[in-house]
Motif scaffolding. Structure first.
Motif, mmCIF file in Angstrom:
data_model
loop_
_atom_site.group_PDB
_atom_site.id
_atom_site.type_symbol
_atom_site.label_atom_id
_atom_site.label_comp_id
_atom_site.label_asym_id
_atom_site.label_seq_id
_atom_site.Cartn_x
_atom_site.Cartn_y
_atom_site.Cartn_z
ATOM 1 N N GLU A 1 -5.792 10.168 6.560
ATOM 2 C CA GLU A 1 -6.683 9.155 6.484
ATOM 3 C C GLU A 1 -6.711 7.280 6.136
ATOM 4 O OE1 GLU A 1 -7.988 13.441 6.341
ATOM 5 O OE2 GLU A 1 -6.596 11.647 5.064
ATOM 6 N N GLN A 2 -6.047 7.487 5.151
ATOM 7 C CA GLN A 2 -5.281 5.931 4.922
ATOM 8 C C GLN A 2 -5.181 5.050 5.723
ATOM 9 O OE1 GLN A 2 -3.463 6.777 1.536
ATOM 10 N NE2 GLN A 2 -5.004 7.271 -0.128
ATOM 11 N N LEU A 3 -4.378 5.698 7.336
ATOM 12 C CA LEU A 3 -3.410 5.294 7.624
ATOM 13 C C LEU A 3 -3.393 3.775 8.767
ATOM 14 C CD1 LEU A 3 -0.225 4.675 8.672
ATOM 15 C CD2 LEU A 3 -0.459 6.216 10.221
ATOM 16 N N SER B 1 -7.000 2.284 8.419
ATOM 17 C CA SER B 1 -6.384 0.708 7.755
ATOM 18 C C SER B 1 -5.848 0.032 7.383
ATOM 19 C CB SER B 1 -7.890 1.473 6.601
ATOM 20 O OG SER B 1 -7.167 2.111 5.735
ATOM 21 N N ALA B 2 -4.642 0.849 6.568
ATOM 22 C CA ALA B 2 -3.628 0.757 5.803
ATOM 23 C C ALA B 2 -2.544 -0.530 7.243
ATOM 24 C CB ALA B 2 -2.989 1.336 5.012
ATOM 25 N N GLN C 1 -4.713 -3.845 7.724
ATOM 26 C CA GLN C 1 -4.184 -5.183 7.022
ATOM 27 C C GLN C 1 -2.999 -5.047 6.895
ATOM 28 O OE1 GLN C 1 -6.001 -6.726 4.765
ATOM 29 N NE2 GLN C 1 -8.257 -4.516 4.863
ATOM 30 N N ARG D 1 -2.525 9.766 1.955
ATOM 31 C CA ARG D 1 -3.433 11.031 2.436
ATOM 32 C C ARG D 1 -3.314 10.478 4.243
ATOM 33 N NH1 ARG D 1 -3.242 15.032 3.200
ATOM 34 N NH2 ARG D 1 -5.292 15.054 4.351
ATOM 35 N N ASP E 1 0.987 -1.223 -0.185
ATOM 36 C CA ASP E 1 -0.298 -0.057 0.023
ATOM 37 C C ASP E 1 1.183 1.392 0.266
ATOM 38 O OD1 ASP E 1 -2.593 1.599 -0.034
ATOM 39 O OD2 ASP E 1 -2.878 0.984 1.942
ATOM 40 N N ARG E 2 0.265 2.662 -1.471
ATOM 41 C CA ARG E 2 0.731 3.408 -0.468
ATOM 42 C C ARG E 2 0.000 4.486 0.012
ATOM 43 N NH1 ARG E 2 2.550 3.954 -5.440
ATOM 44 N NH2 ARG E 2 4.804 3.569 -5.260
ATOM 45 N N ILE E 3 0.549 5.148 1.211
ATOM 46 C CA ILE E 3 -0.169 6.393 2.275
ATOM 47 C C ILE E 3 -0.423 7.449 1.700
ATOM 48 C CG2 ILE E 3 -0.081 7.170 4.240
ATOM 49 C CD1 ILE E 3 -0.909 3.962 3.571
ATOM 50 N N TRP F 1 -6.199 11.569 15.787
ATOM 51 C CA TRP F 1 -5.877 10.833 15.095
ATOM 52 C C TRP F 1 -7.342 10.000 16.535
ATOM 53 C CZ3 TRP F 1 -4.041 8.768 11.033
ATOM 54 C CH2 TRP F 1 -2.309 9.299 10.213
#
Length: 652
Positions: free
Chosen positions: A166-168, A170-171, A174, A164, A160-162, A203
């Motif tokens: 906000e993506q961290l 869930s990444a 996973q 934003r 995965d590439r973060i 956060w």
């Protein structure tokens, strides 16, 4: 409630509170973060990992930081750490963008091929693209979202590439899910653009609460278990192949009980070596292209192969020439893809649980005594071959044979010590000859067989041994080719006071590929180290090792070598590193088995040696099997669709 942190700070804090639990034992999963800092990660992850206090003070922050010398090397160290911890702990690796990131690719491939967890955190180019191209950015004419980190996609179990903050969350969830899953684990890559690493975000505090990941022991599906038991009960010449899954699942006791209850002999893959002590009555040693005569003879005669935790590499199957054409297979593996190989009756389950249930179902059955006795006799005969090889006289011109070196090191080490190797001719000799006496005593990376893994792998094992407070010493066996490729993590071991015994075998070239070259008719071309005038290279590897800070010893006799290993073991237990430099003859042969390995030979050639090798290749190739056997009849009498009730399908 929320907590304001940068993306890098949030990532580090999350990793520090992840735990795993198996069999009621809970432990911290991420044991630390390796790193080499550059402009792509120094201000982000570097700041997040910084402990309170002076920057050069070796104290832990939220997550232990370890400084490496080569990005590939520290991935190897992290992977070796995870392997010694039976995949119940892992490490992260952070790098800058560009060459630091691409140096991860080899280590990532090694981790994924061997099903071992490591978290890769390479820096990436700006997500906001303020002034492209930045230093070390790949400008792709096919897409603006491509970076060199995309080279990690095919060798990662998850990528995965973060882009934003906000993506961290869930990444991270996973990524950790994949890392702790024994059926899916490997290298996991989270590419981190350098501007995103430093960006602040609010956060949820729940992200940083302790989280426990439960590692299950799935049971075999009952119908699949019944099918496997039916096959076992019909077998007359069964053989177990124990793979790395036996070690990682802690199934060695269950395997011992299964073998003792049923009388079935046990052969071992490279990753599974140590599943039984070498002198156990049911142990018949290494299987396949690097196998013992005992195991390979039994494999050729077997009517049923029970694979436990093995992925059936071409070395294990001798390029699918090791087994009889009509052999049947029962595969117990937590990974469905591996369990179904070779048209097997598949048991998709944890190795320990599966073996326990097989043993219980077979408590009134055993293999024919004559088969068990024959296997034990073959194993004893092979051990006599090993003893003879270890005691052979040295070459007339002086120095050592490689077999002598292995014998002396095997004799001078303690049962719990860990031999570490990866590439060249030594893994094959170790697989056949090394007398493993402990379930964690054998650490040979042979899924990728990566030159340069050895010293870094020994460092990883040493860190794991120290963290577990075990009474073991890592003993690294490395050839001159691998040493010249990657020995830099010896400096890291010295810096971290991780004691290693390194046996550096100098044979002035690539001994393994030299022998292979001869076997395919290319006469050792390009496999010797030589100067431009054809003479020996003026390279002093002993002086090189001393320049890195190690104590160096150069024994001349077997007795001196044995004593050097014993002294080096004592030093290693005090956190010191010793390199024992020995000269060996690369043409000296070691005991072998008749097993084959498929390496295609030139179909036409002006060289007589290659033409002769091609004729042998074609003869061997004719014995290769696909094992496309139809599925075996159900033991239940389940009706076929359209057939009479209770009818079983036809079996070829």
């Amino acid at each position: 409630m929320t907590i304001r942190l940068t993306v890098a700070q949030a990532l580090v804090r999350f990793l520090a509170v992840q735990y795993v639990e198996r069999d009621g034992v809970r432990s911290r999963f991420f044991a630390g973060c390796w790193g080499i800092f550059g402009h792509g990660n120094v201000a982000g992850l570097g700041e997040a990992l910084l402990a309170d206090g002076p920057a050069d003070t070796p104290v832990d922050g939220p997550l232990r930081y370890l400084q490496g010398r080569n990005e590939q090397g520290v991935v190897h160290a992290a992977v070796a750490y995870a392997r010694h911890r039976d995949r119940l702990a892992a490490m992260a690796v952070t790098t800058s963008i560009g060459p630091g990131a691409t140096n991860l690719v080899t280590g990532a491939a090694l981790a994924t091929i061997n099903r071992l967890p490591v978290l890769l955190l390479p820096g990436d180019v700006f997500a906001t693209r303020p002034a492209p191209p930045v230093l070390q950015e790949l400008e792709s004419p096919t897409g603006g979202d491509v970076s060199v980190n995309d080279a990690l996609r095919p060798v990662s179990a998850y990528f995965d590439r973060i882009l934003r903050p906000e993506q961290l969350p869930s990444a991270l969830l996973q990524a950790t899910r994949v890392l702790v899953d024994p059926a899916q684990t490997g290298a996991v890559t989270l590419a981190l653009p350098q501007d995103v690493q430093a960006e602040a975000h609010d956060w949820p505090e729940e992200l940083f609460a302790e989280r426990t990941w439960h590692v299950p022991r799935p049971r075999p599906e009952p119908a699949a278990l019944d099918r496997a038991v039916a096959l076992l009960r019909s077998a007359r010449r069964p053989l177990v192949i124990a793979g790395g899954g036996v070690i990682y699942s802690g199934a060695d006791d269950a395997l011992r009980s299964f073998a003792e209850t049923t009388g079935i002999p046990v052969a071992e893959t490279q990753a599974g070596k140590g599943s039984l002590p070498y002198d156990h009555p049911r142990a018949v040693g290494a299987i396949g292209a690097t196998g013992t005569a005992a195991a390979d003879t039994l494999a050729a005669e077997a009517d049923l192969i029970i694979g436990v935790g093995t992925r059936y590499s071409d070395f294990t199957t001798a390029s699918r020439t090791a087994f009889a054409p009509d052999a049947r297979f029962v595969n117990l593996n937590i990974g469905a893809a591996d369990a179904h190989k070779l048209s097997a009756a598949a048991l998709v389950a944890d190795a320990r649980t599966g073996l326990e249930e097989l043993t219980a179902a077979l408590d009134d059955w055993a293999a024919p005594p004559e088969h068990t006795d024959r296997a034990e006799s073959l194993a004893r005969a092979w051990d006599e071959v090993v003893a003879t090889a270890y005691a052979a006289p040295p070459p007339a011109e002086g120095g050592f044979t490689q077999t002598q070196v292995l014998g002396a090191v095997n004799e001078a080490t303690e049962p719990a010590d860990v031999v570490v190797c990866a590439a060249g001719s030594m893994p094959g000799d170790l697989h056949r000859l090394w007398r493993t006496r402990d379930r964690k005593g054998y650490h040979v990376e042979y899924g990728y067989s990566c030159m340069g893994y050895e010293v870094a792998g020994g460092l990883g094992v040493g860190l794991a041994v120290r963290d577990l407070a075990e009474d073991r010493v890592p003993v690294v066996l490395v050839g001159d080719g691998s040493w010249l490729m990657l020995s830099s993590e010896l400096v890291t071991a010295i810096a971290e006071e991780v004691g290693l015994v390194v046996v550096l075998v100098q044979n002035h070239g690539y001994a393994s590929i030299g022998a292979l070259s001869e076997s395919v008719g290319t006469q050792r071309f390009g496999t010797r180290f030589r100067a431009a005038d054809g003479g020996p290279l003026p390279v002093d590897l002993a002086a090189n090792a001393a320049s890195l800070g190690a104590t160096v010893v150069c024994p001349l006799t077997v007795e001196e070598l044995t004593e050097a290993v014993r002294v080096a073991r004592a030093a290693a237990r005090e956190g010191r590193c010793t390199v024992i430099h020995v000269e060996t003859d690369p043409t000296a042969s070691a005991p072998d088995s008749p097993a084959w390995w498929d390496v295609p030979v030139a179909e036409v050639s002006e060289h007589a040696s290659a033409r002769a090798a091609r004729a042998d290749y074609e003869a061997r190739k004719a014995g290769q099997q696909h094992h496309l056997r139809p599925s075996d009849p159900s033991p239940y009498g389940v009706a076929e669709r359209g057939g009479p009730s209770g009818a079983a399908p036809d079996s070829a």
